[in-house]
Write an enzyme that holds these catalytic residues in place. Structure first.
Site, mmCIF file in Angstrom:
data_model
loop_
_atom_site.group_PDB
_atom_site.id
_atom_site.type_symbol
_atom_site.label_atom_id
_atom_site.label_comp_id
_atom_site.label_asym_id
_atom_site.label_seq_id
_atom_site.Cartn_x
_atom_site.Cartn_y
_atom_site.Cartn_z
ATOM 1 N N TYR A 6 2.443 5.944 2.838
ATOM 2 C CA TYR A 6 2.673 4.795 1.702
ATOM 3 C C TYR A 6 3.590 3.718 2.379
ATOM 4 C CZ TYR A 6 4.811 2.639 -2.384
ATOM 5 O OH TYR A 6 5.168 1.348 -2.956
ATOM 6 N N GLU B 213 2.818 -3.449 -2.372
ATOM 7 C CA GLU B 213 2.466 -1.982 -1.593
ATOM 8 C C GLU B 213 1.068 -1.651 -1.115
ATOM 9 O OE1 GLU B 213 3.515 0.788 -4.702
ATOM 10 O OE2 GLU B 213 1.412 1.103 -5.197
#
Ligand code: GDP
Ligand code: MN
Length: 382
Positions: free
Chosen positions: A101, A189
């Protein structure tokens, strides 16, 4: 304003983030054609502005164009967290060795753009942060000098990337940062960022959320707005120049000024009620704007009473009162209305409201209590 994955990827690619370019499709036949053009196994991905598409069956592998067509037929029309899938992204399938991530947020607590990173990618980062906070790095960046090389290295080491991958990570981290700054984002993101068995690093999923207040500086990004996925009432409000956010209660609020609107919501809660919305009609509210605001509020079937709270400064109270009476005559549905107007021409306003048989109140506490009582009388509870 949230951007779809394919839009977010477009922006990231412009800033040099490594990813596999895909093709947008809206029918199974288009998905098949896209898979033919890509010429390898593909992933067919629902384009909706909610997370967890994978788990909901909105992300599927297809080995052949015929399979891509079949998967597309399954995904189009699928309802994911209340949103119906209309658009797909067809991308070359990547082989995954590990998922990471990597995100950037504007963190108001640390007053800095902050890197969020984790070697446990592919899953929701909020979940990891709760169950295993040590697995999540939060790295605030210097507000003036921004992302530095030592920051990039720190993140790469935290993720445990191999030396050759650390080199490829630099342009991805910098590209994500540049895209975030250039588009005035609140969030950008990549989840997952993956390593392939061959050692490559690729962004497989992307999400950018833009700061609405900065949109006037980005007409090109504003044009990416997906109206199909927004609350119709919020679209109507934007078009009428009204600041409106839909909430879950039963007391509609119409207020001039954002601060007063928040105070009004607080007092509704204090009186035991639940506001149905935040609504700021802005300065100099004329009859047409008042009418638009009422229509937007009453479009929500849960609304059982309306509390109007106006402070007359430059805005004249009697003009607003006349606007309310005029607007009320045009409404499809009526609910009890409690009106409090103070400030400029409040006395004249009170006369107009009384003649029109509207419930009035002098103080805000009294207005909130009356609105809550009126809603209770109509619907029997919040
Ligand atoms: P999300 O569920 O909405 O976050 O959608 P993602 O695009 O992140 O996809 C969910 C999951 O599907 C990823 O975490 C991967 O495990 C998997 N996935 C997505 N794209 C690919 C791909 O190209 N190849 C493989 N093997 N898996 C993929
Ligand atoms: Mn994802």
């Amino acid at each position: 304003m949230k951007l779809q994955e394919y839009r977010s990827k477009e922006i990231l690619a412009r800033h040099g983030v490594a990813l596999l370019e895909g093709i947008v499709a809206t029918t199974p036949a288009e998905a098949r054609a896209a898979a033919e053009r890509i010429g390898s196994p593909v992933v067919v991905k629902a384009q909706v502005l909610v997370g967890g598409r994978g788990k909901a069956g909105g992300v599927k592998l297809a080995a052949t164009p015929a399979e891509a067509e079949a998967r597309a037929a399954e995904i189009i029309g699928l309802v994911i967290k209340g949103v119906t899938v209309r658009t797909l992204l067809v991308v070359p399938a990547a082989e995954i060795a590990k998922e990471y991530y990597l995100g950037l947020i504007l963190d108001r607590a640390s007053k800095a753009v902050t890197v969020i990173a984790s070697a446990d990618g592919g899953v929701e980062i909020e979940e990891t942060a709760k169950t295993n906070p040590g697995a999540v790095l939060r790295l605030p960046l210097h507000p003036l000098i921004g992302l530095q090389e030592h920051n990039v290295r720190r993140v790469a080491f935290f993720l445990g990337l191999a030396p050759e991958q650390r080199k490829a990570f630099g342009p991805i981290m910098r590209g994500l940062y540049d895209a975030f700054i250039a588009s005035d984002a609140d969030l950008a993101e990549i989840n997952p960022l993956v390593t392939t068995p061959g050692g490559e690093l690729l962004a497989l999923d992307a999400k950018i959320v833009l700061d609405d207040s900065a949109l006037p500086r980005h007409p090109d990004l504003e044009a990416m707005r997906d109206l199909a996925e927004e609350e119709p009432s919020e679209i109507a409000a934007r078009e009428a120049g009204i600041n409106f956010i839909k909430l879950d209660g039963n007391i509609g609020c119409m207020v001039n000024g954002a601060g007063l609107a928040m105070t009004t919501m607080d007092l509704v809660k204090l009186a035991g009620g639940e506001p149905a919305n935040f609504l700021d009609i802005g300065g100099g509210a004329k009859a047409d704007r008042v009418a638009a605001a009422f229509a937007i509020i009453l479009d929500d079937p849960r609304v059982q009473a309306i509390l109007v709270n106006i402070f007359g400064g430059i805005t004249r109270g009697d003009e607003v009162a006349r606007g309310i009476v005029e607007a009320r005559a045009t409404l499809q549905r009526t609910v009890p209305m409690v009106v409090r107007i103070v400030g400029t021409n409040a006395v004249e306003a009170a006369d107009i409201l009384r003649q029109a048989n509207l419930i009035t109140a002098d103080s805000l506490d009294e207005a909130a209590a009356k609105a809550v009582a009126a809603a209770l009388a109509v619907g029997g509870g919040a």
